[in-house]
Scaffold this active site. Structure first.
Site, PDB file in Angstrom:
ATOM      1  N   ASP A 107       0.836  -1.207   0.000  1.00 14.59           N
ATOM      2  CA  ASP A 107       0.000   0.000   0.000  1.00 14.59           C
ATOM      3  C   ASP A 107       0.867   1.253   0.000  1.00 14.59           C
ATOM      4  O   ASP A 107       2.034   1.210   0.405  1.00 14.59           O
ATOM      5  CB  ASP A 107      -0.889   0.035   1.255  1.00 14.59           C
ATOM      6  CG  ASP A 107      -1.863  -1.130   1.291  1.00 14.59           C
ATOM      7  OD1 ASP A 107      -2.141  -1.699   0.223  1.00 14.59           O
ATOM      8  OD2 ASP A 107      -2.331  -1.459   2.397  1.00 14.59           O
TER       9      ASP A 107
HETATM   10  N1  URA Z   1      -1.240  -5.927   3.901  1.00 12.38           N
HETATM   11  C1  URA Z   1      -1.714  -4.652   3.909  1.00 12.38           C
HETATM   12  O1  URA Z   1      -2.746  -4.378   4.508  1.00 12.38           O
HETATM   13  N2  URA Z   1      -1.043  -3.735   3.228  1.00 12.38           N
HETATM   14  C2  URA Z   1       0.128  -3.973   2.586  1.00 12.38           C
HETATM   15  O2  URA Z   1       0.708  -3.064   2.018  1.00 12.38           O
HETATM   16  C3  URA Z   1       0.623  -5.281   2.601  1.00 12.38           C
HETATM   17  C4  URA Z   1      -0.083  -6.242   3.266  1.00 12.38           C
END
Ligand code: URA
Length: 242
Positions: A107
């Site tokens: 993310d």
């Molecule tokens: N899980 C999440 O919620 N975000 C990420 O970036 C990776 C795994």
């Protein structure tokens, strides 16, 4: 062992003209090998490890590149975006010519280990849902994470869309108003870690990926920095895919 080729043959293969034309180019002093102006178009060069420059262009000879990036927050795991900065935008210039892409997604606000490569086959294998490559995260959570949460994660957590995750391993490092956790998951659903904690009523405050399988994020890499994987590390990655 270093495998070498004649400089004129390499340049000619790359479309810089016939051997005779390449000879002229070399004579004119615009070709450098490892920073030194080439004098002899017949010199032997290791096209994989030596850096060949034509004027201010670097010859991108190597086929596959494998980088580990410590992804910083604020950039997206994509190759192009007309609004936001991407992990490709922040690559050092010398890697810009290789069409690298991120293997999987973190993310925008997640930091940590991101593999960047142009080896589509390896990326495909690492991302295959059948392979269950373990991914380890350091997670800062608002609220007290308990052994009961760990037990729920071990069973598999039912997410907001009804999907039940594979069993995950949760280690509580510090438990308190803000808990520090290490979590290993074996799949990569959208926002998976955040949604797993939401399912037990808790909010992720900070997330960093620290390992994929036994490949760990190099602690000396600051957010935004990257380095090439060693041969052993590439082999490690390839072994996850098999
Ligand atoms: N899980 C999440 O919620 N975000 C990420 O970036 C990776 C795994």
């Amino acid at each position: 062992m270093r495998e070498t080729e004649r400089l004129d043959k390499i340049l000619s293969n790359f479309g810089y003209g016939t051997r005779k034309e390449v000879k002229q180019l070399v004579k004119s002093g615009v070709i450098k090998v490892n920073g030194i102006t080439a004098k002899d178009s017949g010199m032997h060069v290791d096209p994989v490890n030596d850096v060949i420059e034509i004027g201010d262009e670097v010859l991108c000879y190597r086929k596959y590149i494998y980088l580990m990036m410590n992804k910083p927050e604020g950039v997206i795991s994509a190759t192009y975006d007309n609004r936001l900065r991407t992990v490709v935008d922040i690559l050092p210039d010398e890697y810009k010519c290789f069409d690298l892409f991120p293997v999987g997604r973190l993310d925008i606000d997640t930091e940590g280990l991101l593999i960047m490569t142009n080896d589509g086959q390896l990326a495909h294998e690492l991302l295959s849902p059948k392979k269950h490559v373990p991914k380890r995260y350091y997670v800062l959570v608002a609220g007290t994470v308990t052994d009961q949460d760990a037990a729920i994660f071990k069973e598999g957590v039912v997410l907001d869309d009804g999907y039940k995750t594979l069993p995950a391993h949760l280690d509580i490092i510090v438990s308190g108003d803000r808990s520090e956790i290490e979590l290993v998951i074996y799949e990569g659903k959208f926002h998976q870690v955040k949604r797993m904690f939401e399912a037990v009523g808790k909010k992720v405050k900070y997330l960093r990926r620290i390992a994929m399988g036994s490949l760990e994020l190099d602690k000396s890499l600051q957010p935004g920095e990257c380095r090439e994987l060693t041969e052993d590390e590439v082999n490690l990655l390839k072994s996850f895919g098999t």
